[in-house]
Write a protein that holds these residues in place. Structure first.
Motif, PDB file in Angstrom:
ATOM      1  N   MET A 479      69.889  75.109 107.617  1.00  0.00           N
ATOM      2  CA  MET A 479      69.812  76.299 108.462  1.00  0.00           C
ATOM      3  C   MET A 479      70.460  77.498 107.759  1.00  0.00           C
ATOM      4  O   MET A 479      69.985  78.640 107.881  1.00  0.00           O
ATOM      5  N   GLY A 480      71.548  77.240 107.030  1.00  0.00           N
ATOM      6  CA  GLY A 480      72.206  78.321 106.305  1.00  0.00           C
ATOM      7  C   GLY A 480      71.269  79.026 105.346  1.00  0.00           C
ATOM      8  O   GLY A 480      71.393  80.232 105.105  1.00  0.00           O
ATOM      9  N   CYS A 481      70.317  78.275 104.794  1.00  0.00           N
ATOM     10  CA  CYS A 481      69.339  78.885 103.898  1.00  0.00           C
ATOM     11  C   CYS A 481      68.482  79.915 104.629  1.00  0.00           C
ATOM     12  O   CYS A 481      68.066  80.923 104.044  1.00  0.00           O
ATOM     13  N   THR A 482      68.179  79.671 105.905  1.00  0.00           N
ATOM     14  CA  THR A 482      67.280  80.563 106.649  1.00  0.00           C
ATOM     15  C   THR A 482      67.973  81.822 107.147  1.00  0.00           C
ATOM     16  O   THR A 482      67.293  82.761 107.570  1.00  0.00           O
ATOM     17  N   VAL A 483      69.306  81.871 107.125  1.00  0.00           N
ATOM     18  CA  VAL A 483      70.020  83.054 107.626  1.00  0.00           C
ATOM     19  C   VAL A 483      70.804  83.756 106.525  1.00  0.00           C
ATOM     20  O   VAL A 483      71.544  84.703 106.789  1.00  0.00           O
ATOM     21  N   ALA A 484      70.635  83.320 105.267  1.00  0.00           N
ATOM     22  CA  ALA A 484      71.371  83.928 104.153  1.00  0.00           C
ATOM     23  C   ALA A 484      70.760  85.283 103.786  1.00  0.00           C
ATOM     24  O   ALA A 484      69.585  85.556 104.057  1.00  0.00           O
ATOM     25  N   ASN A 485      71.566  86.124 103.159  1.00  0.00           N
ATOM     26  CA  ASN A 485      71.115  87.411 102.640  1.00  0.00           C
ATOM     27  C   ASN A 485      71.134  87.387 101.110  1.00  0.00           C
ATOM     28  O   ASN A 485      71.767  86.526 100.503  1.00  0.00           O
ATOM     29  N   LEU A 486      70.431  88.324 100.509  1.00  0.00           N
ATOM     30  CA  LEU A 486      70.614  88.536  99.074  1.00  0.00           C
ATOM     31  C   LEU A 486      72.050  88.987  98.834  1.00  0.00           C
ATOM     32  O   LEU A 486      72.560  89.866  99.534  1.00  0.00           O
ATOM     33  N   ARG A 487      72.706  88.373  97.883  1.00  0.00           N
ATOM     34  CA  ARG A 487      74.086  88.761  97.598  1.00  0.00           C
ATOM     35  C   ARG A 487      74.429  88.399  96.159  1.00  0.00           C
ATOM     36  O   ARG A 487      74.074  87.322  95.680  1.00  0.00           O
ATOM     37  N   ASN A 488      75.124  89.306  95.480  1.00  0.00           N
ATOM     38  CA  ASN A 488      75.582  89.006  94.129  1.00  0.00           C
ATOM     39  C   ASN A 488      76.894  89.742  93.876  1.00  0.00           C
ATOM     40  O   ASN A 488      77.232  90.698  94.567  1.00  0.00           O
ATOM     41  N   ASP A 489      77.633  89.242  92.885  1.00  0.00           N
ATOM     42  CA  ASP A 489      78.955  89.778  92.570  1.00  0.00           C
ATOM     43  C   ASP A 489      78.970  90.314  91.144  1.00  0.00           C
ATOM     44  O   ASP A 489      78.391  89.714  90.225  1.00  0.00           O
ATOM     45  N   PHE A 490      79.658  91.430  90.968  1.00  0.00           N
ATOM     46  CA  PHE A 490      79.754  92.076  89.665  1.00  0.00           C
ATOM     47  C   PHE A 490      81.215  92.416  89.393  1.00  0.00           C
ATOM     48  O   PHE A 490      81.970  92.737  90.315  1.00  0.00           O
ATOM     49  N   VAL A 491      81.606  92.338  88.125  1.00  0.00           N
ATOM     50  CA  VAL A 491      83.007  92.524  87.774  1.00  0.00           C
ATOM     51  C   VAL A 491      83.120  93.407  86.534  1.00  0.00           C
ATOM     52  O   VAL A 491      82.231  93.415  85.670  1.00  0.00           O
ATOM     53  N   PHE A 492      84.207  94.175  86.474  1.00  0.00           N
ATOM     54  CA  PHE A 492      84.527  94.981  85.300  1.00  0.00           C
ATOM     55  C   PHE A 492      86.012  94.806  85.000  1.00  0.00           C
ATOM     56  O   PHE A 492      86.860  95.004  85.875  1.00  0.00           O
ATOM     57  N   SER A 493      86.335  94.408  83.787  1.00  0.00           N
ATOM     58  CA  SER A 493      87.734  94.203  83.391  1.00  0.00           C
ATOM     59  C   SER A 493      88.325  95.525  82.930  1.00  0.00           C
ATOM     60  O   SER A 493      87.936  96.071  81.896  1.00  0.00           O
ATOM     61  N   LEU A 494      89.274  96.033  83.699  1.00  0.00           N
ATOM     62  CA  LEU A 494      89.910  97.324  83.393  1.00  0.00           C
ATOM     63  C   LEU A 494      91.249  97.122  82.705  1.00  0.00           C
ATOM     64  O   LEU A 494      91.525  97.710  81.665  1.00  0.00           O
ATOM     65  N   HIS A 495      92.118  96.295  83.286  1.00  0.00           N
ATOM     66  CA  HIS A 495      93.428  95.955  82.733  1.00  0.00           C
ATOM     67  C   HIS A 495      94.188  97.205  82.314  1.00  0.00           C
ATOM     68  O   HIS A 495      94.550  97.397  81.153  1.00  0.00           O
ATOM     69  N   GLN A 496      94.467  98.053  83.308  1.00  0.00           N
ATOM     70  CA  GLN A 496      95.072  99.341  82.997  1.00  0.00           C
ATOM     71  C   GLN A 496      96.158  99.685  84.001  1.00  0.00           C
ATOM     72  O   GLN A 496      96.027  99.419  85.202  1.00  0.00           O
ATOM     73  N   ASN A 497      97.220 100.263  83.497  1.00  0.00           N
ATOM     74  CA  ASN A 497      98.307 100.773  84.314  1.00  0.00           C
ATOM     75  C   ASN A 497      97.792 101.936  85.160  1.00  0.00           C
ATOM     76  O   ASN A 497      97.047 102.787  84.678  1.00  0.00           O
ATOM     77  N   SER A 498      98.195 101.963  86.426  1.00  0.00           N
ATOM     78  CA  SER A 498      97.674 103.000  87.314  1.00  0.00           C
ATOM     79  C   SER A 498      98.051 104.406  86.842  1.00  0.00           C
ATOM     80  O   SER A 498      97.297 105.359  87.078  1.00  0.00           O
ATOM     81  N   GLN A 499      99.176 104.539  86.175  1.00  0.00           N
ATOM     82  CA  GLN A 499      99.592 105.857  85.699  1.00  0.00           C
ATOM     83  C   GLN A 499      98.733 106.353  84.542  1.00  0.00           C
ATOM     84  O   GLN A 499      98.679 107.549  84.269  1.00  0.00           O
ATOM     85  N   ASP A 500      98.082 105.411  83.852  1.00  0.00           N
ATOM     86  CA  ASP A 500      97.254 105.792  82.708  1.00  0.00           C
ATOM     87  C   ASP A 500      95.808 106.084  83.104  1.00  0.00           C
ATOM     88  O   ASP A 500      94.988 106.427  82.244  1.00  0.00           O
ATOM     89  N   ALA A 512      79.504 102.610  88.584  1.00  0.00           N
ATOM     90  CA  ALA A 512      78.665 101.900  87.619  1.00  0.00           C
ATOM     91  C   ALA A 512      78.350 100.489  88.107  1.00  0.00           C
ATOM     92  O   ALA A 512      77.212 100.013  87.982  1.00  0.00           O
ATOM     93  N   LEU A 513      79.365  99.806  88.672  1.00  0.00           N
ATOM     94  CA  LEU A 513      79.132  98.467  89.209  1.00  0.00           C
ATOM     95  C   LEU A 513      78.175  98.504  90.401  1.00  0.00           C
ATOM     96  O   LEU A 513      77.287  97.655  90.534  1.00  0.00           O
TER      97      LEU A 513
END
Length: 683
Positions: A479-500, A512-513
């Motif tokens: 049943m879960g298959c019949t009520v699912a939505n299109l969904r995908n995940d995207f990631v970007f590695s920033l690794h940065q100090n907030s002050q910078d 961009a993501l």
């Protein structure tokens, strides 16, 4: 109006479940057919034959979504493609070294997990990209092609490419992939920058390797399935569920099967979320009990997600619905340890030989045998009467075990259920504590073949006061298959100090993501799905500078445009989790995440109250003598539609359905709501 159907199929290790809903979202039919491990698509074809026999016009199916355990079983059983791996020079042992953490910190003699790709099939390539994306050493094409030629001679049919810092600059991986496909077009090739471009070298490499390992087999499976369903006249595009509870086209799943590894449990949680929302319940603990274990997930309005899941011996970094396997299942074997203490599980009888009562050669008693001995299961009504059980074999197996304990067969059966419930409680309680919830505030939503039979025992042990059993619980993952939505995940590695961070930099990366995500939805939906809307969810992995572990913080557009607001939210969440915060400390933005969701139009608009009254069964419930808690009792035996809408029935009650048996013990009442759900309440 012509009837248009949605078909959901869930391929499990024992059974393949199929469920069809109509225009109004009503379940038209549900069925189970044995899975066929050697040719898993054949079970779907068998299901289509049965649907035709039940009057479903295959050509009227406009949405066909399915989930399969083929990928996860391939990993667990280690029978995937012969896979090679290309890495940056100096990183040949990345799969061997892993994270240098003990799997079990209390066991200093634990076995080391065998790498998915043996060391002789890992080749080092001269190339180097720095963490800022600058190329230090160009890719050596000559060495690359020589390495791949050697791997092909070794017999590989799949190849993973994971170069250092490819998450920030994928140029070398793309160049390598292009040249390899020109030279060896038969190879299944995938790159880490495509599969999951995140700055965690081992996990990124492992995810890419797993994708290559199962990709060839999944690709050929999807091709055979697509050709087969076309022969049946099924015009709907083939879709596959994903570990994150969404779905994608079969062609995308064939190229990125690592995203589908945990799709089976995820589909069940998505269906449970749909059921809970329809019933007006926000806080739910799912209880999916199969033959071997119980899958548990938390729903607090929405399901919880995790980037720290495991498949067999391997961690999976790609986001998935947070599901934890605990305890014993319906096929768990009861046995005595070296000092004569009764244990239940973890070994399972499976489907073959199965419990002793299956008469397939199994001699050891299981929880299923215990339920049959106590009278809760009826021998000639199992699986809707399609499978005959043998009580005398269950009694014999229980008697052999009970002799050592000084118990008769019935007492042994009760002891098995008590131990199984204690096992579940022992793992369930600390799990809930780690998640910071009191399970007594939640509703237990049970499904799976054995879940509705054991859920009330679990609720009684834990103190959960309400249990919900949805319609067709044994096929809820379908049943879960019949009520699912299109969904995908995207990631970007920033690794940065907030002050910078430069002004607007955070917003630029998220835009961009989001653009990438919306393009993905448009490509997946083209020609096969009409969507109601598309929306995005934003979050960031954040930590205090100098720490090694992150917290994922959901962010609003306002917080994305003002990093100071995002930092304040992190401080608050950190204090909520750990009881302390460091407002003066600097905050790091490690990874930025976007989940894009394409909402498929809902087909759930029927007047459930009218439908429920129309289907009411006026026959009187039967009665059956059972033994439970070592006390002989008279239990009412009925169907779901014999449970009143405006009244309650006192336990013990046994509700027999095609796909499961529901047991409500004394101390609970049961009623039926207008959506067809059974609601059990502790007295």
């Amino acid at each position: 109006m012509d009837t248009i159907y949605r078909l959901g199929v869930d391929i499990g290790g024992t059974f393949t479940d199929a469920l069809v809903t109509n225009n109004q979202g009503r379940i038209v039919t549900a069925l189970k057919t044995p899975s066929i491990a050697a040719v898993p698509e054949q079970a779907i074809f068998n299901a289509l034959d049965q649907l035709k026999e039940r009057g479903v016009d295959i050509q009227d199916i406009d949405l066909f979504v399915h989930g399969t355990t083929l990928g996860v079983n391939t990993l667990i059983e280690r029978n995937g493609a012969e896979t090679g791996l290309l890495v940056t020079k100096g990183f040949r042992d990345i799969l061997e070294i892993r994270r240098l953490r003990l799997e079990d910190t209390t066991n200093l003699y634990g076995d080391k997990t065998e790498a998915l790709v043996p060391r002789h099939l890992v080749k080092e390539i001269d190339e180097r990209v720095l963490a800022n994306g600058r190329v230090l050493h160009s890719l050596s094409i000559e060495q690359l092609l020589q390495a791949v030629d050697e791997l092909v001679e070794e017999g590989i049919t799949a190849l993973a490419i994971s170069f250092l810092h490819a998450y920030v600059n994928p140029a070398h991986e793309k160049q390598a992939e292009e040249r390899i496909k020109q030279r060896h077009p038969h190879l299944f090739v995938c790159t880490s920058s495509t599969i999951w471009p995140q700055q965690r070298e081992f996990e990124r490499t492992l995810a890419t390797t797993m994708n290559a390992y199962v990709g060839e087999r999944m690709g050929s499976y999807f091709q055979r399935l697509q050709e087969g369903i076309q022969a049946y006249g099924l015009k709907a595009n083939l879709l596959s569920t994903m570990s994150n509870g969404g779905m994608m086209t079969a062609s995308s799943a064939a190229s990125e099967p690592v995203r589908t590894l945990l799709s089976g449990p995820a589909s069940g949680v998505i269906a449970a979320t749909h059921i809970a929302h329809t019933a007006g319940i926000e806080q739910v603990i799912t209880f999916d009990m199969g033959g071997t274990s119980v899958d548990v997930a938390l729903i607090d309005v929405h399901p919880a997600y995790s980037t720290d899941n495991k498949v067999g011996d391997f961690p999976v970094i790609i986001p998935a619905i947070d599901v934890t396997a605990i305890g014993a299942g319906g096929g768990s074997i009861a046995w005595l340890d070296s000092v004569g203490v009764l244990k239940v599980g973890p070994r399972s009888a499976g489907a073959s030989p199965g419990p002793a009562c299956y008469d397939r050669g199994g001699l050891d008693p299981t929880t299923t045998d215990a339920y049959l001995q106590l009278g809760i299961l009826q021998a000639d009504r199992f699986l809707g009467g399609q499978m005959q059980l043998h009580p005398e074999l269950a009694t014999s197996a229980l008697h052999r075990l009970g002799n050592t304990l000084g118990l008769d067969a019935t007492q042994t059966a009760q002891a098995i259920l008590d131990v199984a419930t204690a096992n579940l409680y022992a793992q369930f309680s600390p799990l809930m504590a780690r998640k910071g919830v009191d399970p007594r505030d939640f509703t237990l939503l049970a499904y799976g073949g054995a879940g509705p039979m054991h859920a009330f025992l679990m609720a009684r042990e834990v103190g959960i006061r309400r249990v919900l059993i949805p319609p067709s619980p044994g096929t809820l993952c379908a049943m879960g298959c019949t009520v699912a939505n299109l969904r995908n995940d995207f990631v970007f590695s920033l690794h940065q100090n907030s002050q910078d961070l430069a002004p607007g930099e955070l917003a630029t990366h998220f835009e961009a993501l989001e653009h990438k995500g919306r393009n993905w939805v448009q490509e997946e939906a083209q020609g096969s799905l009409k969507l109601e809307t598309v929306y995005c969810l934003f979050s960031a992995d954040m930590r205090y500078e100098g720490q090694a572990f992150d917290l994922e913080i959901a962010l609003t557009p306002e917080e994305i445009n003002n990093p100071e607001l995002a930092k304040a939210k992190f401080h608050s969440h950190y204090e909520h989790v750990f009881g302390i915060s460091q407002a003066e400390a600097e905050v790091m933005f490690i990874s930025l995440r976007v989940s894009v969701v394409g909402v498929v139009p809902s087909n759930n608009s029927i007047d459930h109250e009218v439908e429920a009254h129309q289907s009411l069964d006026e026959n009187e419930p039967e009665e059956r003598m059972i033994v439970f808690d070592n006390i002989p009792r008279t239990a009412k035996v009925c169907t779901r539609t014999q449970i009143p809408l405006d009244d309650v029935i006192q336990g013990p009650v046994i509700i027999e359905e095609y796909d499961t048996t529901i047991f409500i013990p004394a101390g609970f009442t049961v009623s039926r709501d207008i959506h067809g759900n059974l609601i059990g309440e502790m007295q």
